[in-house]
Design an enzyme around this catalytic site. Structure first.
Site, PDB file in Angstrom:
ATOM      1  N   GLU A   1       0.869  -1.171   0.000  1.00 41.48           N
ATOM      2  CA  GLU A   1       0.000   0.000   0.000  1.00 41.48           C
ATOM      3  C   GLU A   1       0.909   1.224   0.000  1.00 41.48           C
ATOM      4  O   GLU A   1       1.514   1.555   1.017  1.00 41.48           O
ATOM      5  CB  GLU A   1      -0.909  -0.007   1.239  1.00 41.48           C
ATOM      6  CG  GLU A   1      -1.768  -1.257   1.369  1.00 41.48           C
ATOM      7  CD  GLU A   1      -2.872  -1.344   0.351  1.00 41.48           C
ATOM      8  OE1 GLU A   1      -3.021  -0.412  -0.467  1.00 41.48           O
ATOM      9  OE2 GLU A   1      -3.595  -2.355   0.345  1.00 41.48           O
TER      10      GLU A   1
ATOM     11  N   CYS B   1      -1.882   8.812   2.439  1.00 41.94           N
ATOM     12  CA  CYS B   1      -1.835   8.503   1.014  1.00 41.94           C
ATOM     13  C   CYS B   1      -3.215   8.533   0.383  1.00 41.94           C
ATOM     14  O   CYS B   1      -3.366   8.891  -0.786  1.00 41.94           O
ATOM     15  CB  CYS B   1      -1.181   7.147   0.794  1.00 41.94           C
ATOM     16  SG  CYS B   1      -1.980   5.785   1.669  1.00 41.94           S
TER      17      CYS B   1
END
Length: 467
Positions: free
Chosen positions: A241, A275
């Site tokens: 990720e 993010c």
């Protein structure tokens, strides 16, 4: 063993808690010696031999118990997180709540998630597909959501029967270490979950070790490249990720007030240091002026201060280096001709404070056009229509998520289908709900976490067939 000099996965000399609001060092958690790191892996492997056979109902009981304990400890968890990375304590409290909800999600659905799947197979009287554990899973997790990220890597793996070694970020070790005590108090067998304060070389050694069966990392794309290469060399499943520069698309038919409120909230949440938070607003000319006015108002209304003060809406950034990097990106854009709609930058006061800023007219010559801005920088791009919005939204190496606002749902669905991302929210920010898979495309990573899919990534999907 493959080695690298990439700074993206290099640990500091030790794990320190330095209050980003004051610069004061509060704790030094040290490092594991090599024999201690080896012992932690041995404990995790031995615990797996027991944990994998624990009945589902007992796992459910333990998951429910640890969820209760997380709720009870939420004030302490939130305070530690605020002290370590600067998140306002209200946001850190909410993060702790998501952790307990995660364990309840898997407890409530464990029997369904782990149920055998029957398949009709010619020549066989009975065929079932079963989810079985792999072994020890290594989680390498960041500082921006130290509670949520650690447990996102832990809860689905523990329920399927794996054990977990969790390496936290160097600046947030204290937050993650608190879970070790909670798992023990809940009654989990020793070694099922361990926070490991490892060096970079110890991490690389874990990835190469045959007793570590899979790796999950949340971090930069540089770190993901290093970890993914080493995991691939040793033929191990990996979930990465990584970064994101998500587009928030506002079309002609949008509820502009709702869009501006959502976009600004997302951009400023935990100081823009995540993010999955939308970083680029792409708005059509027809509604751009109205949107921009409301968006700027939200940026100007922030209360910047001590994260432990309940009136604070934005605390400091995580570190002096985070401030310096964000300022360098901001100044580069300004120097190359970006229009400043709201000026910002480092504040002249103790701590890692950064005044939120908004820019437009960002062009490909500027760093901010291509790079992820990890902090409270709002970027507004004006485009003539939906087709131009799609083209600009996809003009990035990242593909984590996206958001599309329009009351014309057919138009919104048309745009959403053309975004090269792992998920899209229509008239709402999607984020990373517990119930659904989370992950991205391109440089945003590989694999998925959360939901049933997150469990399956680190399960042995094994078929039993009886003639």
């Amino acid at each position: 063993m493959t080695t690298t000099t990439s700074a993206s996965v290099r640990t500091s000399a030790t794990y320190k808690t330095v209050n980003p609001a004051t610069g004061e060092q509060l704790n030094d958690w040290g490092l594991l010696e090599d024999d201690q790191a080896d012992s932690a892996l041995t404990r995790a492997h031995e615990a797996f031999q027991v944990w994998r056979w624990v009945p589902v109902d007992e796992k459910i009981r333990l998951f429910t118990r640890v969820a209760d304990l997380i709720d009870r400890a939420a004030p302490d968890l939130a305070r530690q997180t605020a002290l370590e990375m600067g998140k306002p304590v209200a946001q850190a409290t909410a993060e702790a709540g998501i952790c307990s909800a995660m364990f309840r999600y898997y407890a409530d659905r464990a029997h369904d998630l782990l149920a055998d799947e029957a398949v009709e197979l010619p020549g066989m009287s009975r065929t079932v597909i079963r989810r079985e554990p792999l072994g020890v899973i290594l989680g390498i997790e960041p500082w921006n959501a130290p509670l949520f990220q650690a447990m996102r890597a832990t809860a689905p793996n523990l329920m399927v029967g794996n054990t977990v070694l969790l390496k936290p970020a160097n600046i947030c070790a204290g937050s993650t270490l608190m879970f070790d005590d909670l798992f023990v108090e809940a009654g989990f067998p020793a070694g099922v979950y361990q926070t490991v304060l490892t060096t970079r070389q110890q991490v690389l050694g874990y990835i190469a070790h045959p007793k570590v069966r899979a790796v999950t990392l949340t971090g930069s794309d540089d770190a993901g490249s290093v970890v993914g290469e080493l995991a691939g060399k040793h033929i191990k499943p990996v979930v990465l990720e990584l970064g994101g520069s998500d587009a928030f698309v506002v079309l002609d038919g949008a509820d502009v007030a709702k869009a501006a409120a959502t976009a600004s909230t997302c951009r400023l949440f935990i100081g823009g240091q995540a993010c999955a938070l939308p970083k680029r607003v792409i708005v059509t000319d027809k509604v751009a002026d109205e949107f921009t006015s409301l968006y700027l108002e939200a940026f100007r209304s922030q209360v910047i201060g001590d994260p432990l003060d309940p009136t604070t809406t934005m605390g400091p950034l995580s570190s002096p280096s985070a401030v310096a990097e964000l300022q360098a990106q901001y100044q580069d854009a300004v120097d190359l001709g970006a229009t400043v709609l709201e000026s910002g930058g480092p504040l002249d006061r103790p701590g890692n404070y950064f005044k939120p800023a908004v820019l437009t007219d960002v062009t490909p010559e500027m760093r901010l056009y291509h790079e992820e801005a990890f902090g409270p920088l709002g970027l507004i791009y004006r485009v003539p229509d939906a087709e131009a919005a799609i083209e600009l939204a996809n003009d990035t190496k990242y593909g984590l998520g996206g958001t599309v606002f329009s009351e014309d749902l057919d138009q919104a669905a048309y745009v959403a289908a053309r975004l090269d991302t792992g998920g899209v929210g229509i008239n709402a920010w999607l984020g990373a709900p517990i119930d659904i898979p989370f992950g991205g495309t391109k440089a945003s990573g590989v694999g998925r976490e959360l939901g049933k899919t997150g469990m399956d990534y680190f399960a042995n999907i094994k078929t039993y067939a009886t003639a």
